[in-house]
Design an enzyme around this catalytic site. Sequence first.
Site, PDB file in Angstrom:
ATOM      1  N   GLY A  92      -2.595   9.714 -11.206  1.00  0.00           N
ATOM      2  CA  GLY A  92      -3.572   8.668 -11.460  1.00  0.00           C
ATOM      3  C   GLY A  92      -4.693   9.067 -12.383  1.00  0.00           C
ATOM      4  O   GLY A  92      -5.353   8.196 -12.967  1.00  0.00           O
ATOM      5  N   LYS A 114      -6.108  17.028 -15.567  1.00  0.00           N
ATOM      6  CA  LYS A 114      -6.917  16.392 -14.541  1.00  0.00           C
ATOM      7  C   LYS A 114      -8.133  15.794 -15.240  1.00  0.00           C
ATOM      8  O   LYS A 114      -8.891  16.512 -15.894  1.00  0.00           O
ATOM      9  CB  LYS A 114      -7.343  17.436 -13.499  1.00  0.00           C
ATOM     10  CG  LYS A 114      -7.855  16.881 -12.185  1.00  0.00           C
ATOM     11  CD  LYS A 114      -8.043  18.040 -11.202  1.00  0.00           C
ATOM     12  CE  LYS A 114      -8.452  17.542  -9.822  1.00  0.00           C
ATOM     13  NZ  LYS A 114      -8.572  18.672  -8.861  1.00  0.00           N
ATOM     14  N   ASP A 126     -11.128   5.528 -12.195  1.00  0.00           N
ATOM     15  CA  ASP A 126     -11.423   5.605 -13.625  1.00  0.00           C
ATOM     16  C   ASP A 126     -10.603   6.669 -14.344  1.00  0.00           C
ATOM     17  O   ASP A 126     -10.693   6.786 -15.571  1.00  0.00           O
ATOM     18  CB  ASP A 126     -12.917   5.832 -13.859  1.00  0.00           C
ATOM     19  CG  ASP A 126     -13.442   7.135 -13.263  1.00  0.00           C
ATOM     20  OD1 ASP A 126     -12.625   7.990 -12.856  1.00  0.00           O
ATOM     21  OD2 ASP A 126     -14.684   7.294 -13.187  1.00  0.00           O
ATOM     22  N   GLY A 127      -9.831   7.471 -13.612  1.00  0.00           N
ATOM     23  CA  GLY A 127      -8.987   8.476 -14.252  1.00  0.00           C
ATOM     24  C   GLY A 127      -9.733   9.664 -14.804  1.00  0.00           C
ATOM     25  O   GLY A 127      -9.185  10.449 -15.574  1.00  0.00           O
ATOM     26  N   ARG A 187       6.750  18.019  -6.695  1.00  0.00           N
ATOM     27  CA  ARG A 187       6.113  18.097  -5.390  1.00  0.00           C
ATOM     28  C   ARG A 187       7.062  17.638  -4.292  1.00  0.00           C
ATOM     29  O   ARG A 187       8.077  16.979  -4.555  1.00  0.00           O
ATOM     30  CB  ARG A 187       4.867  17.206  -5.368  1.00  0.00           C
ATOM     31  CG  ARG A 187       3.964  17.359  -6.586  1.00  0.00           C
ATOM     32  CD  ARG A 187       3.181  16.084  -6.868  1.00  0.00           C
ATOM     33  NE  ARG A 187       2.507  16.130  -8.162  1.00  0.00           N
ATOM     34  CZ  ARG A 187       1.208  16.321  -8.323  1.00  0.00           C
ATOM     35  NH1 ARG A 187       0.426  16.451  -7.275  1.00  0.00           N
ATOM     36  NH2 ARG A 187       0.673  16.363  -9.525  1.00  0.00           N
ATOM     37  N   ASP A 258       1.874  15.530  -1.352  1.00  0.00           N
ATOM     38  CA  ASP A 258       1.853  15.478  -2.813  1.00  0.00           C
ATOM     39  C   ASP A 258       1.103  16.653  -3.417  1.00  0.00           C
ATOM     40  O   ASP A 258       1.091  16.811  -4.646  1.00  0.00           O
ATOM     41  CB  ASP A 258       1.254  14.154  -3.307  1.00  0.00           C
ATOM     42  CG  ASP A 258      -0.146  13.926  -2.783  1.00  0.00           C
ATOM     43  OD1 ASP A 258      -0.317  13.863  -1.556  1.00  0.00           O
ATOM     44  OD2 ASP A 258      -1.073  13.811  -3.603  1.00  0.00           O
ATOM     45  N   ASN A 259       0.489  17.495  -2.588  1.00  0.00           N
ATOM     46  CA  ASN A 259      -0.225  18.674  -3.075  1.00  0.00           C
ATOM     47  C   ASN A 259       0.539  19.968  -2.818  1.00  0.00           C
ATOM     48  O   ASN A 259      -0.025  21.050  -2.974  1.00  0.00           O
ATOM     49  CB  ASN A 259      -1.611  18.768  -2.428  1.00  0.00           C
ATOM     50  CG  ASN A 259      -2.577  17.750  -2.987  1.00  0.00           C
ATOM     51  OD1 ASN A 259      -2.378  17.242  -4.089  1.00  0.00           O
ATOM     52  ND2 ASN A 259      -3.616  17.436  -2.235  1.00  0.00           N
TER      53      ASN A 259
END
Length: 467
Positions: A92, A114, A126-127, A187, A258-259
Amino acid sequence: MPISQSFRPARTHADLGGEFFDVVGAARFPTHIIRHRDQRQAARLGLDGLTDEEWIAHFGRFEPLPGSFDHPLALRYHGHQFRHYNPDLGDGRGFLFAQMHDLEDGRLLDFGTKGSGQTPWSRTADGRLTLKGGVREVLATSLLEAFGVNTSKSFSLIETGEALQRHDEPSPTRASVLVRLSHSHIRIGTFQRFAYLGDAASISALVAHAVRHYLPEATATAEPERAARFFAEVCRRVARMGAQWMAAGFVHGVLNTDNINITGESFDYGPWRFLPTYDPKFTAAYFDYGGLYAFGRQPETLLWNLARLGGCLLPLAGETDLKARLEESLHGFGALVQAEFARAVLWRLGLKPIEAERDAALSGLFFTALLESEAPFERAFFDWRGGRQRDYPHAAWGPVRAALASYERAAPDHSYFDGEGPATLLIEQVEALWEPIAERDDWSAFHAKLAEIEQARLAYLGASIPA
Protein backbone atom coordinates in the site's frame (compact mmCIF):
# COMPACT_ATOMS: atom_id res chain seq x y z
CA MET A 1 29.19 7.72 -13.95
CA PRO A 2 27.26 4.78 -15.45
CA ILE A 3 26.28 1.74 -13.44
CA SER A 4 29.16 -0.69 -13.10
CA GLN A 5 29.38 -3.54 -15.60
CA SER A 6 29.56 -5.87 -12.60
CA PHE A 7 25.94 -5.07 -11.70
CA ARG A 8 23.87 -8.24 -12.25
CA PRO A 9 20.20 -7.29 -12.71
CA ALA A 10 17.28 -9.71 -12.51
CA ARG A 11 13.53 -9.65 -13.05
CA THR A 12 12.48 -13.10 -11.86
CA HIS A 13 9.39 -11.97 -9.93
CA ALA A 14 7.84 -10.79 -13.19
CA ASP A 15 8.00 -14.40 -14.43
CA LEU A 16 5.25 -15.32 -11.95
CA GLY A 17 2.70 -13.36 -13.96
CA GLY A 18 0.24 -10.55 -13.38
CA GLU A 19 -1.82 -12.41 -10.79
CA PHE A 20 0.99 -11.84 -8.29
CA PHE A 21 1.40 -8.06 -8.58
CA ASP A 22 0.16 -4.77 -10.04
CA VAL A 23 2.31 -2.56 -12.24
CA VAL A 24 2.46 0.88 -10.60
CA GLY A 25 4.27 4.20 -10.75
CA ALA A 26 6.19 6.08 -8.10
CA ALA A 27 5.01 9.29 -6.49
CA ARG A 28 6.54 12.57 -7.60
CA PHE A 29 8.25 14.31 -4.69
CA PRO A 30 8.98 18.04 -4.32
CA THR A 31 12.62 17.50 -3.42
CA HIS A 32 15.19 14.80 -2.78
CA ILE A 33 17.82 14.97 -0.03
CA ILE A 34 19.94 11.89 0.60
CA ARG A 35 19.95 11.13 4.31
CA HIS A 36 21.49 7.66 4.19
CA ARG A 37 23.15 5.55 1.51
CA ASP A 38 24.65 2.18 2.35
CA GLN A 39 27.91 2.17 0.42
CA ARG A 40 28.96 -1.21 1.84
CA GLN A 41 25.89 -2.94 0.42
CA ALA A 42 26.09 -0.90 -2.78
CA ALA A 43 29.59 -2.28 -3.36
CA ARG A 44 28.19 -5.82 -3.14
CA LEU A 45 25.86 -4.96 -6.02
CA GLY A 46 28.11 -2.87 -8.24
CA LEU A 47 26.23 0.34 -7.40
CA ASP A 48 28.75 2.07 -5.17
CA GLY A 49 30.04 4.28 -7.98
CA LEU A 50 26.75 6.15 -8.47
CA THR A 51 26.90 9.91 -8.06
CA ASP A 52 24.41 11.48 -5.67
CA GLU A 53 22.29 12.61 -8.60
CA GLU A 54 22.30 9.12 -10.09
CA TRP A 55 21.43 7.69 -6.69
CA ILE A 56 18.46 10.05 -6.43
CA ALA A 57 17.38 9.20 -9.97
CA HIS A 58 17.12 5.50 -9.13
CA PHE A 59 16.17 5.54 -5.45
CA GLY A 60 14.21 8.80 -5.23
CA ARG A 61 12.56 9.15 -8.64
CA PHE A 62 12.74 5.39 -9.32
CA GLU A 63 14.06 5.48 -12.83
CA PRO A 64 14.53 1.80 -13.79
CA LEU A 65 17.81 0.05 -13.14
CA PRO A 66 19.06 -1.38 -16.46
CA GLY A 67 18.04 -4.99 -16.94
CA SER A 68 15.48 -5.11 -14.15
CA PHE A 69 11.80 -4.09 -14.15
CA ASP A 70 10.61 -1.41 -16.54
CA HIS A 71 8.01 -0.38 -13.96
CA PRO A 72 7.65 -1.06 -10.22
CA LEU A 73 5.48 -3.95 -9.03
CA ALA A 74 3.10 -3.59 -6.08
CA LEU A 75 2.92 -7.10 -4.63
CA ARG A 76 -0.40 -8.73 -3.76
CA TYR A 77 -0.90 -10.55 -0.47
CA HIS A 78 -3.31 -11.06 2.43
CA GLY A 79 -2.54 -11.70 6.08
CA HIS A 80 -3.54 -12.21 9.66
CA GLN A 81 -3.14 -8.97 11.61
CA PHE A 82 -3.15 -9.68 15.34
CA ARG A 83 -4.68 -13.03 14.30
CA HIS A 84 -7.61 -11.44 12.45
CA TYR A 85 -7.66 -12.26 8.76
CA ASN A 86 -7.49 -9.27 6.41
CA PRO A 87 -8.07 -9.88 2.67
CA ASP A 88 -7.55 -6.19 1.84
CA LEU A 89 -3.79 -6.01 2.16
CA GLY A 90 -0.99 -5.67 -0.38
CA ASP A 91 1.81 -3.19 -1.00
CA GLY A 92 0.00 0.00 0.00
CA ARG A 93 2.94 2.37 0.32
CA GLY A 94 5.71 0.43 -1.35
CA PHE A 95 6.60 -1.73 -4.30
CA LEU A 96 9.22 -4.08 -5.66
CA PHE A 97 11.45 -1.69 -7.57
CA ALA A 98 14.18 -3.99 -8.89
CA GLN A 99 15.95 -7.31 -8.45
CA MET A 100 19.63 -8.18 -8.76
CA HIS A 101 22.26 -10.69 -7.67
CA ASP A 102 24.79 -10.19 -4.90
CA LEU A 103 28.28 -10.11 -6.42
CA GLU A 104 29.81 -11.99 -3.49
CA ASP A 105 27.46 -14.93 -3.01
CA GLY A 106 25.17 -14.74 -6.05
CA ARG A 107 21.94 -14.54 -4.02
CA LEU A 108 18.88 -13.05 -5.68
CA LEU A 109 17.99 -9.81 -3.89
CA ASP A 110 15.11 -7.33 -3.98
CA PHE A 111 14.90 -3.59 -3.77
CA GLY A 112 11.60 -2.92 -2.01
CA THR A 113 10.37 0.53 -1.07
CA LYS A 114 8.51 2.17 1.77
CA GLY A 115 6.84 5.53 1.30
CA SER A 116 7.01 5.54 -2.51
CA GLY A 117 3.39 6.50 -3.09
CA GLN A 118 -0.11 5.13 -3.40
CA THR A 119 -0.96 1.82 -5.07
CA PRO A 120 -4.21 -0.07 -5.66
CA TRP A 121 -3.76 -1.45 -2.13
CA SER A 122 -3.39 1.90 -0.33
CA ARG A 123 -7.10 2.20 0.47
CA THR A 124 -7.44 5.60 2.19
CA ALA A 125 -3.76 5.95 3.16
CA ASP A 126 -1.39 8.45 1.56
CA GLY A 127 1.32 5.91 0.65
CA ARG A 128 4.00 7.96 2.38
CA LEU A 129 6.60 7.33 5.09
CA THR A 130 7.56 9.81 7.78
CA LEU A 131 11.20 10.79 7.96
CA LYS A 132 11.23 9.65 11.58
CA GLY A 133 9.93 6.24 10.50
CA GLY A 134 12.72 6.00 7.94
CA VAL A 135 15.37 7.02 10.46
CA ARG A 136 14.08 4.40 12.90
CA GLU A 137 14.29 1.66 10.26
CA VAL A 138 17.87 2.58 9.35
CA LEU A 139 18.82 2.39 13.02
CA ALA A 140 17.01 -0.89 13.66
CA THR A 141 18.46 -2.75 10.70
CA SER A 142 21.96 -1.48 11.43
CA LEU A 143 22.00 -2.65 15.05
CA LEU A 144 20.28 -5.95 14.28
CA GLU A 145 22.87 -6.74 11.64
CA ALA A 146 25.62 -5.93 14.14
CA PHE A 147 24.05 -8.34 16.64
CA GLY A 148 23.94 -11.21 14.16
CA VAL A 149 20.29 -11.06 13.10
CA ASN A 150 19.38 -12.00 9.52
CA THR A 151 17.76 -8.72 8.56
CA SER A 152 16.88 -6.60 5.58
CA LYS A 153 19.26 -3.72 4.94
CA SER A 154 18.24 -0.06 4.79
CA PHE A 155 19.88 0.69 1.46
CA SER A 156 18.74 4.27 0.94
CA LEU A 157 16.79 6.94 2.79
CA ILE A 158 15.84 10.14 0.97
CA GLU A 159 13.91 13.04 2.44
CA THR A 160 11.19 14.11 0.01
CA GLY A 161 10.05 17.58 1.11
CA GLU A 162 6.42 16.74 1.90
CA ALA A 163 4.53 17.50 5.12
CA LEU A 164 2.51 14.57 6.48
CA GLN A 165 -0.31 14.35 8.98
CA ARG A 166 0.01 11.49 11.49
CA HIS A 167 -1.88 10.71 14.68
CA ASP A 168 1.10 9.09 16.45
CA GLU A 169 3.67 11.89 16.17
CA PRO A 170 3.59 15.70 16.09
CA SER A 171 2.23 16.88 12.74
CA PRO A 172 2.83 18.10 10.15
CA THR A 173 5.94 15.92 10.02
CA ARG A 174 8.63 15.44 7.41
CA ALA A 175 8.42 12.72 4.74
CA SER A 176 10.90 10.27 3.27
CA VAL A 177 11.21 7.29 0.96
CA LEU A 178 13.16 4.21 2.02
CA VAL A 179 14.66 1.53 -0.19
CA ARG A 180 15.08 -1.81 1.53
CA LEU A 181 17.46 -4.52 0.34
CA SER A 182 16.02 -7.96 1.08
CA HIS A 183 16.41 -11.59 0.15
CA SER A 184 12.81 -11.98 -1.08
CA HIS A 185 9.55 -10.15 -0.35
CA ILE A 186 7.46 -13.32 -0.72
CA ARG A 187 5.48 -13.54 2.50
CA ILE A 188 3.31 -16.04 4.29
CA GLY A 189 0.51 -13.68 3.33
CA THR A 190 1.36 -14.17 -0.35
CA PHE A 191 0.36 -17.83 -0.02
CA GLN A 192 -2.65 -16.94 2.10
CA ARG A 193 -4.10 -14.82 -0.67
CA PHE A 194 -4.16 -17.71 -3.12
CA ALA A 195 -5.53 -20.10 -0.50
CA TYR A 196 -8.32 -17.58 0.14
CA LEU A 197 -9.02 -17.44 -3.60
CA GLY A 198 -8.91 -21.23 -3.91
CA ASP A 199 -6.11 -20.96 -6.49
CA ALA A 200 -4.02 -24.11 -5.97
CA ALA A 201 -2.22 -23.63 -9.30
CA SER A 202 -0.76 -20.30 -8.15
CA ILE A 203 0.29 -21.82 -4.81
CA SER A 204 2.09 -24.56 -6.73
CA ALA A 205 3.77 -22.01 -8.99
CA LEU A 206 4.82 -19.93 -5.99
CA VAL A 207 6.39 -22.92 -4.23
CA ALA A 208 8.28 -23.89 -7.38
CA HIS A 209 9.47 -20.30 -7.84
CA ALA A 210 10.57 -20.00 -4.21
CA VAL A 211 12.50 -23.28 -4.28
CA ARG A 212 14.21 -22.43 -7.54
CA HIS A 213 15.31 -18.94 -6.61
CA TYR A 214 15.55 -18.84 -2.81
CA LEU A 215 15.46 -22.28 -1.19
CA PRO A 216 17.48 -24.74 -3.30
CA GLU A 217 17.71 -27.02 -0.25
CA ALA A 218 14.07 -27.92 -0.91
CA THR A 219 14.56 -29.05 -4.50
CA ALA A 220 12.43 -32.09 -5.44
CA THR A 221 10.82 -33.39 -8.60
CA ALA A 222 7.39 -34.37 -7.24
CA GLU A 223 5.19 -31.50 -6.09
CA PRO A 224 4.08 -32.85 -2.68
CA GLU A 225 7.68 -33.66 -1.75
CA ARG A 226 8.82 -30.22 -2.89
CA ALA A 227 6.09 -28.60 -0.77
CA ALA A 228 7.11 -30.63 2.28
CA ARG A 229 10.79 -29.74 1.87
CA PHE A 230 9.92 -26.12 1.19
CA PHE A 231 7.90 -25.89 4.39
CA ALA A 232 10.61 -27.59 6.46
CA GLU A 233 13.21 -25.15 5.16
CA VAL A 234 11.01 -22.11 5.82
CA CYS A 235 10.43 -23.38 9.38
CA ARG A 236 14.18 -23.77 9.89
CA ARG A 237 14.94 -20.27 8.66
CA VAL A 238 12.13 -18.62 10.61
CA ALA A 239 13.22 -20.46 13.76
CA ARG A 240 16.71 -19.11 13.31
CA MET A 241 15.43 -15.57 12.82
CA GLY A 242 13.26 -15.76 15.94
CA ALA A 243 16.11 -17.15 18.02
CA GLN A 244 18.39 -14.35 16.81
CA TRP A 245 15.79 -11.77 17.90
CA MET A 246 15.69 -13.32 21.36
CA ALA A 247 19.48 -13.33 21.70
CA ALA A 248 19.56 -9.69 20.58
CA GLY A 249 16.83 -8.63 23.02
CA PHE A 250 14.71 -7.41 20.13
CA VAL A 251 10.93 -7.05 19.95
CA HIS A 252 9.62 -6.75 16.39
CA GLY A 253 6.25 -5.46 17.51
CA VAL A 254 3.96 -6.47 14.62
CA LEU A 255 4.36 -10.15 13.78
CA ASN A 256 1.49 -10.39 11.35
CA THR A 257 1.67 -13.07 8.66
CA ASP A 258 2.33 -10.45 5.99
CA ASN A 259 5.49 -9.44 7.89
CA ILE A 260 7.09 -12.90 7.78
CA ASN A 261 8.87 -13.85 4.57
CA ILE A 262 9.89 -17.28 3.30
CA THR A 263 13.65 -16.72 3.65
CA GLY A 264 13.53 -16.08 7.39
CA GLU A 265 14.80 -12.55 7.05
CA SER A 266 13.58 -9.94 9.51
CA PHE A 267 12.02 -6.93 7.78
CA ASP A 268 9.36 -4.19 7.92
CA TYR A 269 10.15 -2.31 11.11
CA GLY A 270 7.37 -0.32 12.75
CA PRO A 271 7.05 -0.06 16.55
CA TRP A 272 10.18 -2.08 17.33
CA ARG A 273 12.05 -1.99 20.64
CA PHE A 274 15.18 -3.37 22.26
CA LEU A 275 14.87 -4.64 25.84
CA PRO A 276 16.16 -2.41 28.66
CA THR A 277 16.22 -5.50 30.90
CA TYR A 278 15.06 -9.03 30.25
CA ASP A 279 11.28 -9.06 30.50
CA PRO A 280 9.30 -11.73 28.61
CA LYS A 281 6.16 -9.55 28.80
CA PHE A 282 7.79 -6.49 27.24
CA THR A 283 5.86 -5.21 24.20
CA ALA A 284 6.86 -2.79 21.46
CA ALA A 285 3.53 -1.60 20.06
CA TYR A 286 1.37 0.68 22.19
CA PHE A 287 -1.68 -0.92 20.55
CA ASP A 288 -0.68 -4.47 21.52
CA TYR A 289 -2.95 -4.30 24.53
CA GLY A 290 -2.96 -8.04 25.27
CA GLY A 291 0.75 -8.58 24.76
CA LEU A 292 0.21 -10.92 21.80
CA TYR A 293 3.55 -9.96 20.29
CA ALA A 294 5.48 -9.54 23.54
CA PHE A 295 9.18 -10.42 23.59
CA GLY A 296 8.72 -13.83 25.20
CA ARG A 297 5.84 -14.80 22.90
CA GLN A 298 7.68 -14.21 19.63
CA PRO A 299 8.62 -17.89 19.01
CA GLU A 300 5.03 -18.94 19.76
CA THR A 301 3.74 -16.31 17.34
CA LEU A 302 6.13 -17.38 14.60
CA LEU A 303 4.94 -20.97 15.01
CA TRP A 304 1.31 -19.82 14.74
CA ASN A 305 2.14 -17.96 11.56
CA LEU A 306 3.95 -20.95 10.09
CA ALA A 307 0.89 -23.11 10.77
CA ARG A 308 -1.07 -20.71 8.56
CA LEU A 309 1.48 -21.25 5.80
CA GLY A 310 1.23 -25.00 6.22
CA GLY A 311 -2.52 -24.82 5.77
CA CYS A 312 -2.04 -23.04 2.45
CA LEU A 313 0.03 -25.96 1.13
CA LEU A 314 -2.54 -28.68 1.81
CA PRO A 315 -4.15 -28.40 -1.67
CA LEU A 316 -0.85 -29.71 -3.07
CA ALA A 317 -1.08 -32.99 -1.16
CA GLY A 318 -2.86 -35.21 -3.66
CA GLU A 319 -2.81 -38.77 -2.30
CA THR A 320 0.39 -38.26 -0.28
CA ASP A 321 1.11 -37.83 3.42
CA LEU A 322 1.90 -34.12 2.99
CA LYS A 323 -0.23 -33.12 5.98
CA ALA A 324 1.76 -35.40 8.27
CA ARG A 325 5.03 -34.00 6.88
CA LEU A 326 3.89 -30.43 7.52
CA GLU A 327 2.81 -31.29 11.05
CA GLU A 328 6.19 -32.94 11.66
CA SER A 329 7.94 -29.68 10.74
CA LEU A 330 5.66 -27.70 13.05
CA HIS A 331 6.26 -30.11 15.92
CA GLY A 332 10.00 -29.73 15.50
CA PHE A 333 9.92 -25.94 15.50
CA GLY A 334 10.45 -25.53 19.25
CA ALA A 335 13.60 -27.66 19.22
CA LEU A 336 14.91 -25.67 16.26
CA VAL A 337 14.38 -22.39 18.11
CA GLN A 338 16.14 -23.71 21.22
CA ALA A 339 19.14 -24.94 19.25
CA GLU A 340 19.43 -21.70 17.26
CA PHE A 341 19.00 -19.64 20.41
CA ALA A 342 21.90 -21.43 22.10
CA ARG A 343 24.10 -20.86 19.04
CA ALA A 344 23.20 -17.17 18.92
CA VAL A 345 23.81 -16.61 22.65
CA LEU A 346 27.21 -18.31 22.53
CA TRP A 347 28.12 -16.27 19.46
CA ARG A 348 27.21 -13.07 21.24
CA LEU A 349 29.36 -14.13 24.19
CA GLY A 350 32.26 -14.99 21.89
CA LEU A 351 32.36 -18.68 22.85
CA LYS A 352 32.93 -21.86 20.86
CA PRO A 353 30.01 -24.31 21.04
CA ILE A 354 30.74 -27.58 22.83
CA GLU A 355 27.67 -29.80 22.70
CA ALA A 356 24.03 -28.99 22.03
CA GLU A 357 22.69 -29.87 25.48
CA ARG A 358 25.44 -28.03 27.36
CA ASP A 359 25.20 -25.03 25.07
CA ALA A 360 21.45 -24.85 25.66
CA ALA A 361 22.00 -25.10 29.40
CA LEU A 362 24.47 -22.20 29.36
CA SER A 363 22.16 -19.97 27.35
CA GLY A 364 19.33 -20.78 29.76
CA LEU A 365 21.50 -19.96 32.77
CA PHE A 366 22.51 -16.65 31.23
CA PHE A 367 18.92 -15.57 30.64
CA THR A 368 17.86 -16.75 34.09
CA ALA A 369 20.58 -14.56 35.56
CA LEU A 370 19.45 -11.63 33.40
CA LEU A 371 15.92 -12.04 34.74
CA GLU A 372 16.78 -12.49 38.41
CA SER A 373 19.49 -9.84 38.59
CA GLU A 374 17.59 -7.31 36.45
CA ALA A 375 20.89 -6.43 34.80
CA PRO A 376 20.74 -4.14 31.74
CA PHE A 377 20.27 -6.55 28.84
CA GLU A 378 22.84 -5.38 26.32
CA ARG A 379 25.29 -4.20 28.95
CA ALA A 380 25.42 -7.72 30.38
CA PHE A 381 26.35 -9.25 27.02
CA PHE A 382 28.94 -6.52 26.51
CA ASP A 383 30.51 -7.00 29.94
CA TRP A 384 30.60 -10.79 29.90
CA ARG A 385 32.07 -10.81 26.40
CA GLY A 386 34.61 -8.21 27.55
CA GLY A 387 35.68 -10.11 30.67
CA ARG A 388 33.99 -7.94 33.33
CA GLN A 389 32.19 -10.79 35.11
CA ARG A 390 33.36 -9.48 38.48
CA ASP A 391 30.93 -6.60 38.06
CA TYR A 392 28.03 -9.06 38.47
CA PRO A 393 27.94 -10.16 42.14
CA HIS A 394 24.30 -11.30 42.14
CA ALA A 395 24.05 -14.98 43.11
CA ALA A 396 22.22 -15.84 39.88
CA TRP A 397 25.45 -15.30 37.95
CA GLY A 398 27.31 -17.98 39.92
CA PRO A 399 26.07 -20.90 37.78
CA VAL A 400 26.97 -18.92 34.66
CA ARG A 401 30.56 -18.51 35.86
CA ALA A 402 30.80 -22.21 36.62
CA ALA A 403 29.45 -23.21 33.22
CA LEU A 404 31.76 -20.81 31.39
CA ALA A 405 34.83 -22.59 32.76
CA SER A 406 34.39 -25.30 30.10
CA TYR A 407 34.26 -22.93 27.12
CA GLU A 408 36.93 -21.49 24.85
CA ARG A 409 36.91 -18.14 23.14
CA ALA A 410 35.74 -18.30 19.53
CA ALA A 411 37.14 -14.96 18.38
CA PRO A 412 39.98 -12.61 19.25
CA ASP A 413 39.37 -9.67 21.54
CA HIS A 414 38.26 -6.41 19.94
CA SER A 415 38.71 -2.90 21.25
CA TYR A 416 34.94 -2.36 21.08
CA PHE A 417 34.52 -4.56 24.15
CA ASP A 418 37.06 -2.46 26.06
CA GLY A 419 34.97 0.67 25.60
CA GLU A 420 32.71 2.44 28.04
CA GLY A 421 29.60 0.58 26.98
CA PRO A 422 27.74 -1.18 24.20
CA ALA A 423 25.92 0.25 21.22
CA THR A 424 22.26 0.39 22.22
CA LEU A 425 19.01 1.77 20.86
CA LEU A 426 16.61 1.98 23.75
CA ILE A 427 13.50 4.02 23.04
CA GLU A 428 14.69 7.10 24.91
CA GLN A 429 17.94 7.03 22.93
CA VAL A 430 16.06 6.84 19.64
CA GLU A 431 13.94 9.82 20.66
CA ALA A 432 17.11 11.72 21.65
CA LEU A 433 18.61 11.02 18.21
CA TRP A 434 15.49 12.30 16.49
CA GLU A 435 15.14 15.51 18.52
CA PRO A 436 18.05 17.49 16.94
CA ILE A 437 16.94 16.36 13.47
CA ALA A 438 13.40 17.58 14.07
CA GLU A 439 14.39 20.83 15.76
CA ARG A 440 17.58 21.92 13.99
CA ASP A 441 18.09 19.52 11.08
CA ASP A 442 21.19 18.38 12.94
CA TRP A 443 22.16 14.86 11.83
CA SER A 444 25.45 14.62 13.73
CA ALA A 445 24.11 12.42 16.54
CA PHE A 446 22.45 10.08 14.03
CA HIS A 447 25.68 9.63 12.09
CA ALA A 448 27.67 9.20 15.28
CA LYS A 449 25.31 6.43 16.38
CA LEU A 450 25.66 4.66 13.04
CA ALA A 451 29.45 4.87 13.39
CA GLU A 452 29.19 3.38 16.89
CA ILE A 453 26.99 0.57 15.59
CA GLU A 454 29.47 -0.10 12.79
CA GLN A 455 32.18 -0.64 15.41
CA ALA A 456 29.93 -3.18 17.10
CA ARG A 457 29.36 -4.94 13.77
CA LEU A 458 33.08 -5.15 13.09
CA ALA A 459 33.70 -6.44 16.61
CA TYR A 460 31.20 -9.27 16.24
CA LEU A 461 32.31 -9.98 12.66
CA GLY A 462 35.27 -12.00 13.93
CA ALA A 463 33.06 -15.01 14.62
CA SER A 464 30.17 -16.04 12.39
CA ILE A 465 27.15 -17.72 13.97
CA PRO A 466 27.60 -21.42 13.15
CA ALA A 467 25.17 -22.82 10.60
